[in-house]
Write a protein that holds these residues in place. Structure first.
Motif, mmCIF file in Angstrom:
data_model
loop_
_atom_site.group_PDB
_atom_site.id
_atom_site.type_symbol
_atom_site.label_atom_id
_atom_site.label_comp_id
_atom_site.label_asym_id
_atom_site.label_seq_id
_atom_site.Cartn_x
_atom_site.Cartn_y
_atom_site.Cartn_z
ATOM 1 N N MET A 191 0.842 -1.182 0.000
ATOM 2 C CA MET A 191 0.000 0.000 0.000
ATOM 3 C C MET A 191 0.884 1.242 0.000
ATOM 4 N N SER A 192 0.371 2.307 -0.536
ATOM 5 C CA SER A 192 1.093 3.570 -0.619
ATOM 6 C C SER A 192 0.862 4.422 0.624
ATOM 7 N N PRO A 193 1.693 5.437 0.822
ATOM 8 C CA PRO A 193 1.589 6.291 2.011
ATOM 9 C C PRO A 193 0.272 7.055 2.086
ATOM 10 N N LEU A 194 -0.214 7.213 3.308
ATOM 11 C CA LEU A 194 -1.403 8.007 3.576
ATOM 12 C C LEU A 194 -1.000 9.419 3.982
ATOM 13 N N ILE A 195 -1.829 10.385 3.598
ATOM 14 C CA ILE A 195 -1.668 11.746 4.084
ATOM 15 C C ILE A 195 -3.024 12.226 4.570
ATOM 16 N N ALA A 196 -3.005 13.135 5.518
ATOM 17 C CA ALA A 196 -4.238 13.726 6.023
ATOM 18 C C ALA A 196 -3.953 15.155 6.446
ATOM 19 N N GLY A 197 -4.907 16.015 6.202
ATOM 20 C CA GLY A 197 -4.764 17.400 6.617
ATOM 21 C C GLY A 197 -5.988 18.193 6.262
ATOM 22 N N HIS A 198 -5.964 19.449 6.627
ATOM 23 C CA HIS A 198 -7.081 20.341 6.319
ATOM 24 C C HIS A 198 -6.859 21.003 4.972
ATOM 25 N N ALA A 199 -7.807 20.800 4.066
ATOM 26 C CA ALA A 199 -7.745 21.412 2.740
ATOM 27 C C ALA A 199 -8.083 22.893 2.826
ATOM 28 N N THR A 200 -8.835 23.256 3.841
ATOM 29 C CA THR A 200 -9.121 24.655 4.149
ATOM 30 C C THR A 200 -9.496 24.733 5.614
ATOM 31 N N ALA A 201 -9.359 25.898 6.189
ATOM 32 C CA ALA A 201 -9.796 26.149 7.563
ATOM 33 C C ALA A 201 -10.894 27.202 7.514
ATOM 34 N N TRP A 202 -11.876 27.039 8.364
ATOM 35 C CA TRP A 202 -13.017 27.953 8.384
ATOM 36 C C TRP A 202 -12.591 29.354 8.806
ATOM 37 N N LEU A 231 -1.128 8.577 -1.505
ATOM 38 C CA LEU A 231 -0.228 8.958 -2.591
ATOM 39 C C LEU A 231 0.041 7.773 -3.503
ATOM 40 N N ASP A 232 0.199 8.033 -4.779
ATOM 41 C CA ASP A 232 0.535 7.016 -5.778
ATOM 42 C C ASP A 232 2.025 7.121 -6.084
ATOM 43 N N LEU A 233 2.803 6.206 -5.556
ATOM 44 C CA LEU A 233 4.256 6.251 -5.746
ATOM 45 C C LEU A 233 4.675 5.804 -7.143
ATOM 46 N N ASP A 234 3.747 5.265 -7.930
ATOM 47 C CA ASP A 234 4.053 4.910 -9.316
ATOM 48 C C ASP A 234 3.976 6.128 -10.242
ATOM 49 N N ALA A 235 3.301 7.187 -9.793
ATOM 50 C CA ALA A 235 3.232 8.430 -10.567
ATOM 51 C C ALA A 235 4.473 9.270 -10.229
ATOM 52 N N LYS A 236 5.114 9.820 -11.248
ATOM 53 C CA LYS A 236 6.340 10.600 -11.034
ATOM 54 C C LYS A 236 6.125 11.730 -10.024
ATOM 55 N N ARG A 237 5.036 12.498 -10.208
ATOM 56 C CA ARG A 237 4.771 13.606 -9.282
ATOM 57 C C ARG A 237 4.249 13.092 -7.932
#
Length: 139
Positions: free
Chosen positions: A1-12, A67-73
């Motif tokens: 499995m690929s790495p997980l990320i989590a965060g706030h895309a925006t704050a109120w 994240l998709d580690l097979d994609a260059k970016r």
């Protein structure tokens, strides 16, 4: 499995560019079940992974993705996050929603109807839109 990320895309309640997004702005979009913005790095290029879950919390819109580690970016996003260069998330333009002017320069967005992408970025436009979790290994 690929790495997980989590965060706030925006704050109120924080001005980003010319928009303040209010708490609950994504609730109808999330309830409809068809909210699938692309995951990009710095608002450009190929998709770097996939957003798996969104929810509104006391801070803002929480985004959880893989994240998709097979994609260059995707690999670049992994490296930038791992070494601390990528620290936040950012809503992609254009945000389509119900907004009203607060001042000539700032609009208040009460409801978001669509959002094309959410990016991993070095410096988010919303300073409170930060990554909260990152699995450096695989999960």
């Amino acid at each position: 499995m690929s790495p997980l990320i989590a965060g706030h895309a925006t704050a109120w309640g924080v001005v980003m560019h010319d928009v303040i997004v209010s708490r609950g702005a994504f609730s109808k979009l999330l309830a409809a079940g068809n909210f699938q913005p692309k995951m990009l790095l710095g608002h450009e290029g190929e998709e770097i992974g996939r957003w798996l879950e969104f929810r509104e919390d006391d801070v803002g819109l929480l985004a959880i993705g893989r994240l998709d580690l097979d994609a260059k970016r995707g690999r670049l996003a992994f490296e930038m996050t791992e070494d601390g260069r990528a620290t936040g998330l950012s809503l992609g333009a254009p945000i389509v929603g119900l907004a009203r002017p607060i001042t000539p320069e700032v609009r208040h967005c009460r409801e978001v109807f669509s959002l094309p992408e959410i990016s991993v970025c070095e410096v988010p436009a919303n300073p409170a839109a930060r990554l909260l979790h990152f699995t450096a290994g695989v999960a």
